[in-house]
Design a protein around this motif. Structure first.
Motif, PDB file in Angstrom:
ATOM      1  N   ALA A 157      -1.932  42.528   2.191  1.00 58.33           N
ATOM      2  CA  ALA A 157      -0.601  42.422   1.594  1.00 58.33           C
ATOM      3  C   ALA A 157      -0.361  41.015   1.023  1.00 58.33           C
ATOM      4  O   ALA A 157       0.312  40.861   0.005  1.00 58.33           O
ATOM      5  CB  ALA A 157       0.466  42.755   2.635  1.00 58.33           C
ATOM      6  N   ASN A 158      -0.923  39.994   1.671  1.00 56.77           N
ATOM      7  CA  ASN A 158      -0.745  38.629   1.166  1.00 56.77           C
ATOM      8  C   ASN A 158      -1.291  38.486  -0.249  1.00 56.77           C
ATOM      9  O   ASN A 158      -0.668  37.884  -1.122  1.00 56.77           O
ATOM     10  CB  ASN A 158      -1.480  37.631   2.064  1.00 56.77           C
TER      11      ASN A 158
ATOM     12  N   GLU B 299       0.942  40.054  -2.715  1.00 56.26           N
ATOM     13  CA  GLU B 299       2.118  39.231  -3.016  1.00 56.26           C
ATOM     14  C   GLU B 299       1.809  38.190  -4.092  1.00 56.26           C
ATOM     15  O   GLU B 299       2.622  37.932  -4.974  1.00 56.26           O
ATOM     16  CB  GLU B 299       2.619  38.539  -1.743  1.00 56.26           C
TER      17      GLU B 299
ATOM     18  N   LYS C 109      12.589  34.723  -1.194  1.00 50.44           N
ATOM     19  CA  LYS C 109      12.179  35.272   0.102  1.00 50.44           C
ATOM     20  C   LYS C 109      12.826  34.478   1.241  1.00 50.44           C
ATOM     21  O   LYS C 109      13.345  35.060   2.199  1.00 50.44           O
ATOM     22  CB  LYS C 109      10.661  35.209   0.218  1.00 50.44           C
TER      23      LYS C 109
ATOM     24  N   THR D 102      15.272  36.642   3.455  1.00 48.80           N
ATOM     25  CA  THR D 102      14.865  37.006   4.819  1.00 48.80           C
ATOM     26  C   THR D 102      15.823  36.414   5.844  1.00 48.80           C
ATOM     27  O   THR D 102      15.938  36.931   6.956  1.00 48.80           O
ATOM     28  CB  THR D 102      13.423  36.560   5.132  1.00 48.80           C
TER      29      THR D 102
ATOM     30  N   GLU E 127      15.768  42.815   6.969  1.00 44.21           N
ATOM     31  CA  GLU E 127      15.093  44.117   6.900  1.00 44.21           C
ATOM     32  C   GLU E 127      14.930  44.616   5.460  1.00 44.21           C
ATOM     33  O   GLU E 127      14.180  45.548   5.210  1.00 44.21           O
ATOM     34  CB  GLU E 127      15.796  45.167   7.774  1.00 44.21           C
TER      35      GLU E 127
ATOM     36  N   TRP F 218      13.939  42.683   2.767  1.00 48.54           N
ATOM     37  CA  TRP F 218      13.105  41.844   1.902  1.00 48.54           C
ATOM     38  C   TRP F 218      12.005  42.632   1.187  1.00 48.54           C
ATOM     39  O   TRP F 218      11.815  42.511  -0.017  1.00 48.54           O
ATOM     40  CB  TRP F 218      12.505  40.671   2.668  1.00 48.54           C
ATOM     41  N   LEU F 219      11.293  43.492   1.944  1.00 46.86           N
ATOM     42  CA  LEU F 219      10.176  44.205   1.322  1.00 46.86           C
ATOM     43  C   LEU F 219      10.652  45.136   0.220  1.00 46.86           C
ATOM     44  O   LEU F 219       9.993  45.287  -0.800  1.00 46.86           O
ATOM     45  CB  LEU F 219       9.377  44.969   2.368  1.00 46.86           C
ATOM     46  N   PHE F 220      11.844  45.727   0.411  1.00 42.46           N
ATOM     47  CA  PHE F 220      12.400  46.582  -0.646  1.00 42.46           C
ATOM     48  C   PHE F 220      12.710  45.744  -1.877  1.00 42.46           C
ATOM     49  O   PHE F 220      12.432  46.150  -3.008  1.00 42.46           O
ATOM     50  CB  PHE F 220      13.672  47.283  -0.151  1.00 42.46           C
TER      51      PHE F 220
ATOM     52  N   LEU G 116      11.311  42.943  -2.748  1.00 41.52           N
ATOM     53  CA  LEU G 116      10.060  42.513  -3.380  1.00 41.52           C
ATOM     54  C   LEU G 116       9.475  43.644  -4.213  1.00 41.52           C
ATOM     55  O   LEU G 116       9.079  43.458  -5.373  1.00 41.52           O
ATOM     56  CB  LEU G 116       9.073  42.067  -2.306  1.00 41.52           C
ATOM     57  N   GLY G 117       9.424  44.847  -3.638  1.00 43.28           N
ATOM     58  CA  GLY G 117       8.900  46.001  -4.356  1.00 43.28           C
ATOM     59  C   GLY G 117       9.717  46.286  -5.602  1.00 43.28           C
ATOM     60  O   GLY G 117       9.178  46.504  -6.686  1.00 43.28           O
TER      61      GLY G 117
END
Lengths: 250, 388
Positions: free
Chosen positions: B291-292, B295, B322, B326, B331, B333-335, B337-338
């Motif tokens: 995943a890194n 990113e 981020k 964050t 909770e 953050w990933l949404f 980012l996507g």
């Protein structure tokens, strides 16, 4: 089979290759002399493009010999090495570097050091500059030199690609359908250009356009089902009953 | 030869970016060290470290841009080179601890004592010397990239297949570094660093110096990549990205070109990792997580691939976002980012910087055209006057 002549530029003997059981080339033999302009015709699937793939190292033959300048075995070399030996190739679909200017396209094609460090520290010399300007004039793109190749018309891209081949200074030029999609005027000019180029090097042209081949007025080889059907002047070949049955008649 | 290479590399935007980075390298440490904590311009130490970390991310994104933006190699394993550089630096920092560890062993790092090891594994030799570690920071990622690239490019693995095997490479390294027997601290990685080059790693001065070093490394790498991209070699890279077989038929050894770019890029990523580790104080196998690497691709895409400046801007923007996000809504953050990646791909395919450059170029063109027209009308106006 053809006699091997030390002066022969390109020599193919008994070349066969098949893809998944389909015989694309069937014991093809073919010779090009230095300074010769040769036209190749034939129906779809006759093996014209496969033959070019074999000469330029893209495809390896299953059997047969391919020699350049008498004793250089082309079946053992890759595309880059064969290009450096002096065989240039123009694709059916014009492929130029769209994100580069017309000038940069020619600069990249120039026959200079092609290694990592040679290109990293390359500087445009006066001689190279003159050579590029000369080619720009030959292919009539001087006015477009700073434009991106993506902005050229289809015919201009074809010409740029021919210019790139000139910059490569090959001894043998393989040209696949150079006038496909060109206007009649462009086609006639391309015939003149190719004849001009053939004065200093050998050129093999694959073409469907019979009028264009008549314009060139050169020796013609007709391929069918992976081997040579007939060879000679355009009138001789186009009157050959086998050619009429296999290609022209259809 | 070298000078012409450097001069060519300094086109205007790059020169401005390098100047900004050099200024930051001086001003930020100065504002941190020379102003009182209650001064309005004071930069707190945690901010210095945070932005120092962003700069190492920016360097990683720049490294990716060289191969993705200019060569068309979408590497989904670039964080692996970053982590390898980080581990090399971490090994040096571990050996600087000496007898100050919890077990007080002068030679062995704590985790080795804990695992009951009696002597230092051979691959830890030399890491007590900074110059050796610094060399390894560059050589190890470079060598891994060279060997990987040698096989991949020679077999003409391209496009999505190449992306998948880069992802497999970083995943394999992740699993390997998780093992205790590997000798790199297993799951916990390397941490509890004390000194770097004899300076306390927690001290404000050291943190400021690390920030400055990160800014300088980024500026230097920007000059080098810009030089590479601006040379004829750079033109060959773009050529093979757009029409690989055409490039081969012009006589270029495409695999050599790619290999060189990939190796240089991996070395830059290694330097970024080495500067990252002392600023965050830890390196563990998590840095190899697939995943890194993905990113990094998002930072580069957001900033604009193929622009060199874009990835730097993208890395700082996304990571800044981020940090804020964050803290506020952890909770989501990933949404976010996507969503960001989807939006950028759909509406800003050239990224922030790429789009801005595109508009600027269009405006300049329009202005040049207008000027030409003006001159023509001026000439026409002048004609009757001359006739009179």
């Amino acid at each position: 089979m053809t006699e091997k002549n030390p002066r022969t530029l390109l020599y193919l003997d008994g070349v066969s290759v098949s893809f998944d059981g389909f015989k694309a080339l069937n014991s093809l033999s073919f010779v090009v002399e230095p300074g010769e302009l040769r036209a190749i015709i034939g129906p779809n699937g006759a093996g014209k493009t496969t033959m070019m793939d074999i000469i330029t190292g893209k495809t390896r033959p299953d059997e047969g010999e391919v020699f350049f300048k008498g004793d250089i075995d082309l079946t053992k070399r890759d595309e880059a090495e064969i290009a450096q030996l002096g065989i240039g190739r123009k694709f059916q679909k014009p492929t130029v570097f769209e994100n580069h200017t017309v000038w940069d396209n020619l600069e990249l094609a120039l026959n200079r050091g092609r290694g990592v460090f040679a290109t990293l520290f390359y500087r445009l010399t006066g001689e190279d500059k003159r050579r590029i300007e000369e080619i720009l004039a030959t292919v009539r793109l001087t006015a477009r030199r700073d434009d991106l190749a993506a902005g050229l018309s289809h015919g201009q891209k074809q010409w740029l690609e021919i210019g790139m081949l000139l910059a490569q200074e090959p001894e043998l030029l393989l040209v696949d359908e150079p006038v496909a999609g060109m206007t009649d005027a462009e086609t006639a000019e391309t015939a003149i250009l190719l004849k001009d180029i053939a004065k200093t090097r050998s050129v093999v042209v694959v073409e469907h356009d019979m009028g264009f081949i008549r314009d060139l007025g050169v020796k013609v080889t007709c391929l069918a089902e992976g081997s040579v059907l007939a060879e000679g002047s355009i009138d001789f070949v186009s009157n050959d009953p086998k050619v009429i049955e296999n290609y022209l008649g259809r | 030869m070298i000078t012409s290479f450097l001069v060519k590399s300094l086109d205007r935007t790059i020169a401005v970016a390098v100047a900004i980075l050099l200024l930051l390298a001086v001003i930020v440490p100065a504002l941190n060290l020379l102003t009182a904590p209650d001064h309005p311009l004071h930069v707190p130490t945690y901010m210095v470290s945070l932005f120092g970390k962003y700069l190492t991310y920016a360097l990683l994104a720049l490294a990716l841009d060289l191969v993705w933006g200019f060569c068309g190699i979408l590497s989904l394993g670039h964080a692996a080179f970053f982590a390898l550089g980080g581990y090399a630096m971490g090994m040096y920092l571990m050996r600087q601890i000496g007898a100050r560890g919890s077990y007080g062993n002068p030679l062995l790092p704590d985790f080795m004592v804990f695992l009951n090891w009696k002597e230092l594994p051979w691959f830890w030799y030399g890491f007590d010397m900074f110059w050796f570690a610094a060399l390894m920071v560059i050589l190890v990622p470079g060598l891994v990239a060279f060997v990987f690239g040698w096989f991949a490019f020679r077999s003409r693995v391209n496009g999505v297949y190449l992306s998948i095997i880069t992802q497999a490479m970083t995943y394999a390294l992740l699993l390997a570094f998780f093992r205790n027997d590997m000798g790199f601290g297993g799951n916990n990685g390397l941490t509890d660093f004390k000194d770097i080059l004899g300076f306390n790693i927690q001290a404000d001065g050291t943190r400021a110096a690390l920030f400055a070093a990160s800014a300088l490394a980024l500026a230097g790498s920007l000059v080098v990549t810009s030089g590479i991209v601006g040379s004829k070699f750079g033109k060959v890279l773009v050529a093979l990205r757009d029409a690989e077989s055409r490039t081969r038929f012009l006589g270029y050894r495409v695999e050599h070109m790619k290999l060189f770019a990939f190796t240089v890029s991996a070395m830059m990523a290694g330097i970024a990792g080495a500067l990252y580790v002392p600023q965050v104080g830890i390196i563990n196998p998590g840095e190899f997580a697939p995943a890194n690497s993905i990113e990094v691709v998002i930072w580069t895409a957001v900033g604009g691939r193929g622009t060199l400046i874009g990835p730097i801007v993208g890395a700082i923007l996304v990571n800044g976002g981020k940090s804020i996000f964050t803290a506020a809504f952890p909770e989501f953050w990933l949404f976010a980012l996507g969503g960001l990646f989807v939006l950028v791909t759909l509406f800003l395919p050239k990224g922030v910087v790429g789009t801005a450059q595109h508009h600027l170029a269009r405006r300049r063109q329009a202005r040049a055209a207008a000027r030409k027209e003006d001159e023509q009308t001026d000439l026409e106006d002048a004609k009757p006057m001359a006739a009179e």
